[in-house]
Design an enzyme around this catalytic site. Structure first.
Site, PDB file in Angstrom:
ATOM      1  CG  ASP A 187      -1.851   1.173   1.281  1.00  0.00           C
ATOM      2  OD1 ASP A 187      -1.565   2.199   0.627  1.00  0.00           O
ATOM      3  OD2 ASP A 187      -2.882   1.068   1.969  1.00  0.00           O
ATOM      4  CB  ILE A 188       1.969   3.603  -2.654  1.00  0.00           C
ATOM      5  CG1 ILE A 188       0.697   4.307  -3.131  1.00  0.00           C
ATOM      6  CG2 ILE A 188       2.347   2.469  -3.601  1.00  0.00           C
ATOM      7  CD1 ILE A 188       0.903   5.129  -4.411  1.00  0.00           C
ATOM      8  CG  ASN A 197       0.062   1.227 -12.634  1.00  0.00           C
ATOM      9  OD1 ASN A 197      -0.354   1.726 -13.675  1.00  0.00           O
ATOM     10  ND2 ASN A 197      -0.732   0.500 -11.830  1.00  0.00           N
ATOM     11  CE  LYS A 201     -15.073   5.623 -10.930  1.00  0.00           C
ATOM     12  NZ  LYS A 201     -14.180   5.141 -11.965  1.00  0.00           N
ATOM     13  CB  SER A 209      -2.233  11.550 -16.337  1.00  0.00           C
ATOM     14  OG  SER A 209      -3.332  11.894 -17.148  1.00  0.00           O
ATOM     15  CE1 TYR A 265      -5.383  10.485 -11.727  1.00  0.00           C
ATOM     16  CE2 TYR A 265      -5.693  11.813 -13.697  1.00  0.00           C
ATOM     17  CZ  TYR A 265      -5.245  10.657 -13.091  1.00  0.00           C
ATOM     18  OH  TYR A 265      -4.665   9.669 -13.850  1.00  0.00           O
ATOM     19  N   GLY A 266      -5.407  16.304 -11.452  1.00  0.00           N
ATOM     20  CA  GLY A 266      -4.458  17.005 -12.327  1.00  0.00           C
ATOM     21  C   GLY A 266      -3.245  17.485 -11.548  1.00  0.00           C
ATOM     22  CB  VAL A 271      -6.308   2.702 -20.342  1.00  0.00           C
ATOM     23  CG1 VAL A 271      -6.281   1.181 -20.374  1.00  0.00           C
ATOM     24  CG2 VAL A 271      -5.020   3.248 -20.950  1.00  0.00           C
ATOM     25  CB  THR A 288      -8.785   1.007 -16.079  1.00  0.00           C
ATOM     26  OG1 THR A 288      -8.840   2.432 -15.906  1.00  0.00           O
ATOM     27  CG2 THR A 288      -7.618   0.651 -16.980  1.00  0.00           C
TER      28      THR A 288
HETATM   29  P1  NDP Z   1      -7.293   1.310 -11.867  1.00  0.00           P
HETATM   30  O1  NDP Z   1      -8.199   2.052 -10.966  1.00  0.00           O
HETATM   31  O2  NDP Z   1      -7.808   0.280 -12.778  1.00  0.00           O
HETATM   32  O3  NDP Z   1      -6.092   0.655 -11.019  1.00  0.00           O
HETATM   33  C1  NDP Z   1      -5.406   1.407 -10.071  1.00  0.00           C
HETATM   34  C2  NDP Z   1      -4.526   0.476  -9.298  1.00  0.00           C
HETATM   35  O4  NDP Z   1      -3.843   1.249  -8.279  1.00  0.00           O
HETATM   36  C3  NDP Z   1      -5.311  -0.598  -8.540  1.00  0.00           C
HETATM   37  O5  NDP Z   1      -4.553  -1.775  -8.494  1.00  0.00           O
HETATM   38  C4  NDP Z   1      -5.459   0.010  -7.167  1.00  0.00           C
HETATM   39  O6  NDP Z   1      -5.670  -0.953  -6.122  1.00  0.00           O
HETATM   40  C5  NDP Z   1      -4.086   0.630  -7.031  1.00  0.00           C
HETATM   41  N1  NDP Z   1      -3.995   1.556  -5.901  1.00  0.00           N
HETATM   42  C6  NDP Z   1      -4.779   2.606  -5.598  1.00  0.00           C
HETATM   43  N2  NDP Z   1      -4.384   3.148  -4.437  1.00  0.00           N
HETATM   44  C7  NDP Z   1      -3.331   2.403  -3.997  1.00  0.00           C
HETATM   45  C8  NDP Z   1      -2.503   2.437  -2.862  1.00  0.00           C
HETATM   46  N3  NDP Z   1      -2.685   3.338  -1.899  1.00  0.00           N
HETATM   47  N4  NDP Z   1      -1.511   1.529  -2.751  1.00  0.00           N
HETATM   48  C9  NDP Z   1      -1.312   0.589  -3.699  1.00  0.00           C
HETATM   49  N5  NDP Z   1      -2.086   0.485  -4.785  1.00  0.00           N
HETATM   50  C10 NDP Z   1      -3.083   1.390  -4.923  1.00  0.00           C
HETATM   51  O7  NDP Z   1      -6.522   2.470 -12.676  1.00  0.00           O
HETATM   52  P2  NDP Z   1      -5.698   2.457 -14.040  1.00  0.00           P
HETATM   53  O8  NDP Z   1      -5.148   1.125 -14.298  1.00  0.00           O
HETATM   54  O9  NDP Z   1      -6.512   3.137 -15.051  1.00  0.00           O
HETATM   55  O10 NDP Z   1      -4.517   3.466 -13.648  1.00  0.00           O
HETATM   56  C11 NDP Z   1      -3.170   3.074 -13.453  1.00  0.00           C
HETATM   57  C12 NDP Z   1      -2.331   4.342 -13.493  1.00  0.00           C
HETATM   58  O11 NDP Z   1      -2.458   4.975 -14.758  1.00  0.00           O
HETATM   59  C13 NDP Z   1      -2.743   5.385 -12.466  1.00  0.00           C
HETATM   60  O12 NDP Z   1      -1.595   5.993 -11.928  1.00  0.00           O
HETATM   61  C14 NDP Z   1      -3.551   6.364 -13.290  1.00  0.00           C
HETATM   62  O13 NDP Z   1      -3.560   7.647 -12.708  1.00  0.00           O
HETATM   63  C15 NDP Z   1      -2.789   6.338 -14.594  1.00  0.00           C
HETATM   64  N6  NDP Z   1      -3.543   6.796 -15.757  1.00  0.00           N
HETATM   65  C16 NDP Z   1      -4.647   6.098 -16.187  1.00  0.00           C
HETATM   66  C17 NDP Z   1      -5.314   6.517 -17.321  1.00  0.00           C
HETATM   67  C18 NDP Z   1      -6.491   5.765 -17.855  1.00  0.00           C
HETATM   68  O14 NDP Z   1      -7.049   6.178 -18.897  1.00  0.00           O
HETATM   69  N7  NDP Z   1      -6.923   4.675 -17.246  1.00  0.00           N
HETATM   70  C19 NDP Z   1      -4.898   7.727 -18.065  1.00  0.00           C
HETATM   71  C20 NDP Z   1      -3.734   8.369 -17.528  1.00  0.00           C
HETATM   72  C21 NDP Z   1      -3.088   7.901 -16.418  1.00  0.00           C
HETATM   73  P3  NDP Z   1      -7.175  -1.314  -5.603  1.00  0.00           P
HETATM   74  O15 NDP Z   1      -7.715  -2.332  -6.559  1.00  0.00           O
HETATM   75  O16 NDP Z   1      -6.922  -1.849  -4.238  1.00  0.00           O
HETATM   76  O17 NDP Z   1      -7.950  -0.037  -5.604  1.00  0.00           O
END
Ligand code: NDP
Length: 276
Positions: free
Chosen positions: A61-62, A88, A94, A138, A192-193, A228, A230
């Protein structure tokens, strides 16, 4: 020589999961899928196992220093170093969220900026020569920096900025959000920005630090994965997670001796000037 090892934060789902999948296929070493929730991490491991891939798991957990320290100690005693770190993990409220902006500013920045920083501070001492660090930022950082006042922008883009000063600026934004005067202080209305402005600027500072480091050929870059499909985007993104993982994987796997990209921000494998 010790076995090579890679760590991807927040990789139980989304882009991080696809980065682990790609590393399992392309990286000659152990790949750690990490998740804050052990159960979700183990489910993701099982799912990759069913594709014939064998990532390993470690809880992370970061936002939890004890959790970060456990991972650091584990890597130190089992591998004596680290070869790839992909920062990542991230979160975003939201658009429809009714949480007060002050809360959004604090929680988002504590994860995306301060959490990423805490991981780097603990783990960078373990980076071996030729290590690669990828900070998933991002393009939203571009929109956010453009919306900052000239005065704020200058502070963030000062090429002599230290990590401590950057954290001071991030805290100033959070405090201003709590005081309800962030816009009059020159900050945009995007929690977020701003968190991703922090990540993009942090990557540049880390590049300056690592360039002066005696360890050879350690490269850090930031990137945008694109829009993406997600949970974060409520599955509105047009890219698959594997397409989103492409640029982070390219940067994580830059061959030894690469000179460029280094200290850059990339999108679609291309260097972009994120702050303009
Ligand atoms: P998801 O919400 O699908 O996944 C995010 C991941 O980060 C999950 O595994 C989540 O865990 C984990 N996470 C959140 N908080 C913590 C924490 N405190 N410690 C450890 N893990 C944590 O997001 P995306 O895959 O879309 O995003 C991945 C990265 O890409 C992010 O940094 C996002 O900002 C960036 N990004 C995404 C874009 C997009 O279009 N999707 C565009 C630009 C950037 P858990 O399942 O427990 O919540």
């Amino acid at each position: 020589m010790s076995k090579k090892v890679a760590v991807v934060t927040g990789s139980n789902k989304g882009i991080g999961y696809a980065i682990v999948r790609g590393l399992c296929k392309q990286f000659d070493g152990d790949v750690y899928l990490t998740a804050r929730k052990e159960e979700l991490g183990q489910e993701a491991i099982k799912s990759l196992n069913s594709e014939g891939l064998s990532p390993k798991f470690h809880q992370l957990d970061i936002t939890d220093q004890a959790s970060i320290d456990r991972l650091r100690d584990f890597l130190k005693s089992n591998y004596g170093g680290l070869d790839i770190l992909v920062n990542n993990a991230g979160m975003a409220y939201k658009q429809a969220s009714t949480a007060p902006f002050a809360e959004q500013a604090e929680v988002t920045n504590n994860t995306n900026y301060f959490g990423t920083l805490a991981v780097c501070e603990a783990i960078f001492p373990l980076l071996r020569p030729h290590a690669r660090v990828v900070n998933v930022s991002s393009m939203v950082s571009t929109f956010a920096i453009k919306k900052c006042s000239n005065e704020v922008k200058e502070k963030f883009l000062n090429t002599k900025l230290t990590t401590k000063e950057l954290s001071g600026l991030m805290n100033d934004f959070i405090q201003a959000a709590k005081n309800g005067n962030h816009t009059s202080k020159g900050y945009p209305d995007s929690a977020y920005g701003m968190s991703k402005v922090g990540v993009s600027v942090l990557s540049e500072i880390q590049h300056r630090q690592l360039s002066a480091d005696p360890r050879e050929d350690v490269i850090v870059n930031a990137c945008c994965p694109g829009y993406v499909d997600t949970d974060m985007t409520s599955h509105k993104g047009h890219k698959t997670i594997d397409q989103g993982a492409d640029t982070p994987l390219y940067l994580a796997l830059l061959p030894p001796g690469s000179k460029s990209p280094a200290g850059n921000f990339l999108s679609e494998r291309k260097i972009k000037n994120w702050s303009q």
